[in-house]
Scaffold this active site. Structure first.
Site, PDB file in Angstrom:
ATOM      1  N   GLY A 105       0.869   7.588  -3.127  1.00 51.43           N
ATOM      2  CA  GLY A 105       2.139   7.369  -2.272  1.00 51.43           C
ATOM      3  C   GLY A 105       1.708   6.677  -1.038  1.00 51.43           C
ATOM      4  N   LEU A 106       0.785   6.077  -0.750  1.00 52.84           N
ATOM      5  CA  LEU A 106       0.120   5.754   0.496  1.00 52.84           C
ATOM      6  C   LEU A 106       0.078   4.209   0.521  1.00 52.84           C
ATOM      7  CD1 LEU A 106      -2.396   8.241   1.860  1.00 52.84           C
ATOM      8  CD2 LEU A 106      -0.213   7.928   2.717  1.00 52.84           C
ATOM      9  N   SER A 108      -1.702   2.118  -1.580  1.00 52.35           N
ATOM     10  CA  SER A 108      -2.772   1.509  -1.928  1.00 52.35           C
ATOM     11  C   SER A 108      -2.717   0.075  -2.470  1.00 52.35           C
ATOM     12  CB  SER A 108      -3.931   2.341  -2.700  1.00 52.35           C
ATOM     13  OG  SER A 108      -3.017   2.603  -3.983  1.00 52.35           O
ATOM     14  N   ASP A 152       6.993  -1.739   0.632  1.00 50.27           N
ATOM     15  CA  ASP A 152       5.857  -1.118   0.770  1.00 50.27           C
ATOM     16  C   ASP A 152       5.113  -2.446   1.529  1.00 50.27           C
ATOM     17  OD1 ASP A 152       6.515   1.036  -0.124  1.00 50.27           O
ATOM     18  OD2 ASP A 152       5.065   1.103  -1.632  1.00 50.27           O
TER      19      ASP A 152
END
Ligand code: MEV
Length: 321
Positions: A105-106, A108, A152
């Site tokens: 959830g970061l 990537s 994102d």
């Protein structure tokens, strides 16, 4: 031979994930302490118009042309060639390394796309403006998420806090008083494509209920923006915890994420919530400055496999705004 290098940070969603796919606002901030790095080097000894792609963390070492058409890195390279009008190109090697945990959830995937697009465009002699980098990374995000909102790729390409609404011009989030967040990794992969698709199915089955839940999340994002821009970040805590309850209601939490949120709140955090696609991935925790250490221990005891502390500021890519 000079190397063309670009890096991109991780991200967390402060509030509004999932609802943002349906047009509600969301807040996202870069996580500068973890990064993906792309290095592109010419390989003049190899035939022109060939490319080797290496990403040791995902066990990838192959010719660009051998990757499946829908491989995100192949798509990145094709999009940059198209953007730069490159039919022929000098042979090169692209190497990606990352300290951003994968499927946590970061961001990537978006960070790999942003770093690759920047480094490759520079190698081809066409450095791209940030809005084009973000737009191309959005095309790659579609392979990861199906129907992404674009949050994102935007927060990662711009590397600064954003107030984001799908298909509307970017608004920067002014962080009047910097604050710290703990990011606790549940150690369970977050299948964002799956949770986004599941939420869509449930929304299709009961639009009235889901629109009401999404608009409650949108209200939280608007209120959170006011608090951050008004210099009262500690007041965000209850909004984060409310946002978590709504995310549970749309079915993207898990017993482990709930446990981490509950432990954080019980042990003195201002508030906590899952961040990103959910089901696994990370919980973000807003902590009083003097409780950071004890909360890191409490979260670790409750099953977090890693806790990162990140500072939220208005700095752009680590520089002052
Ligand atoms: C993923 O970081 C955020 C989601 O809202 C998906 C998206 O906005 O594309 C779950």
């Amino acid at each position: 031979m000079p190397a063309f290098t670009a890096t991109a940070p991780g991200k967390v969603i402060l509030c509004g994930e999932h609802a943002v796919v349906y047009g509600q606002p969301a807040l996202a901030v870069p996580v500068m302490g973890v990064r993906t790095r792309a290095v592109v080097r010419a390989e003049p000894q190899r035939p022109p118009s060939t490319a080797r792609i290496q990403a040791p963390q995902i066990d990838l070492d192959d010719e660009w042309a051998h990757l499946p058409e829908d491989h995100p890195l192949r798509r990145c390279v094709s999009l940059v060639f198209q953007e730069c009008g490159a039919r022929q190109f000098p042979a090169f090697r692209l190497r990606l390394t990352s300290t951003i945990p994968i499927a946590a959830g970061l961001g990537s995937g978006a960070a790999a796309a942003v770093a690759t697009i920047r480094a490759l465009a520079a190698f081809l002699g066409h450095p791209l403006p940030v809005e084009r980098v973000s737009a191309l990374a959005f095309e790659v995000e579609k392979l990861h998420h199906g129907t992404p909102s674009g949050i994102d790729n935007t927060v990662i390409a711009y590397a600064q806090p954003i107030y984001y609404r799908k298909d509307l011009p970017l608004e920067r989030l002014k962080v009047t008083r910097p604050f710290s967040l703990l990011i606790a990794d549940s150690g369970v992969p977050s299948p964002t494509a799956l949770t986004v698709a599941e939420v869509r199915r449930r929304w299709e089955a009961d639009k009235e209920k889901y629109e009401a839940l999404f608009s409650a999340m949108g209200e939280i994002a608007r209120a959170a923006r006011q608090l951050i821009e008004g210099g009262e970040p500690e007041q965000l805590g209850p909004l984060m915890t409310q946002n978590h309850a709504l995310l549970r209601e749309i079915g993207v939490s898990s017993p482990k994420l709930d446990r981490l949120v509950n432990v954080a709140c019980k042990m003195g955090a201002y508030g906590a919530k899952l961040s990103g696609g959910g089901r696994g991935g990370n919980v973000i925790v807003l902590s009083p400055e003097d409780q950071v250490e004890s909360l890191i221990f409490a979260l670790t005891e409750a099953g977090a496999v890693r806790v990162i502390v990140t500072r939220v500021t208005s700095a752009i890519g680590g520089r002052r705004a």
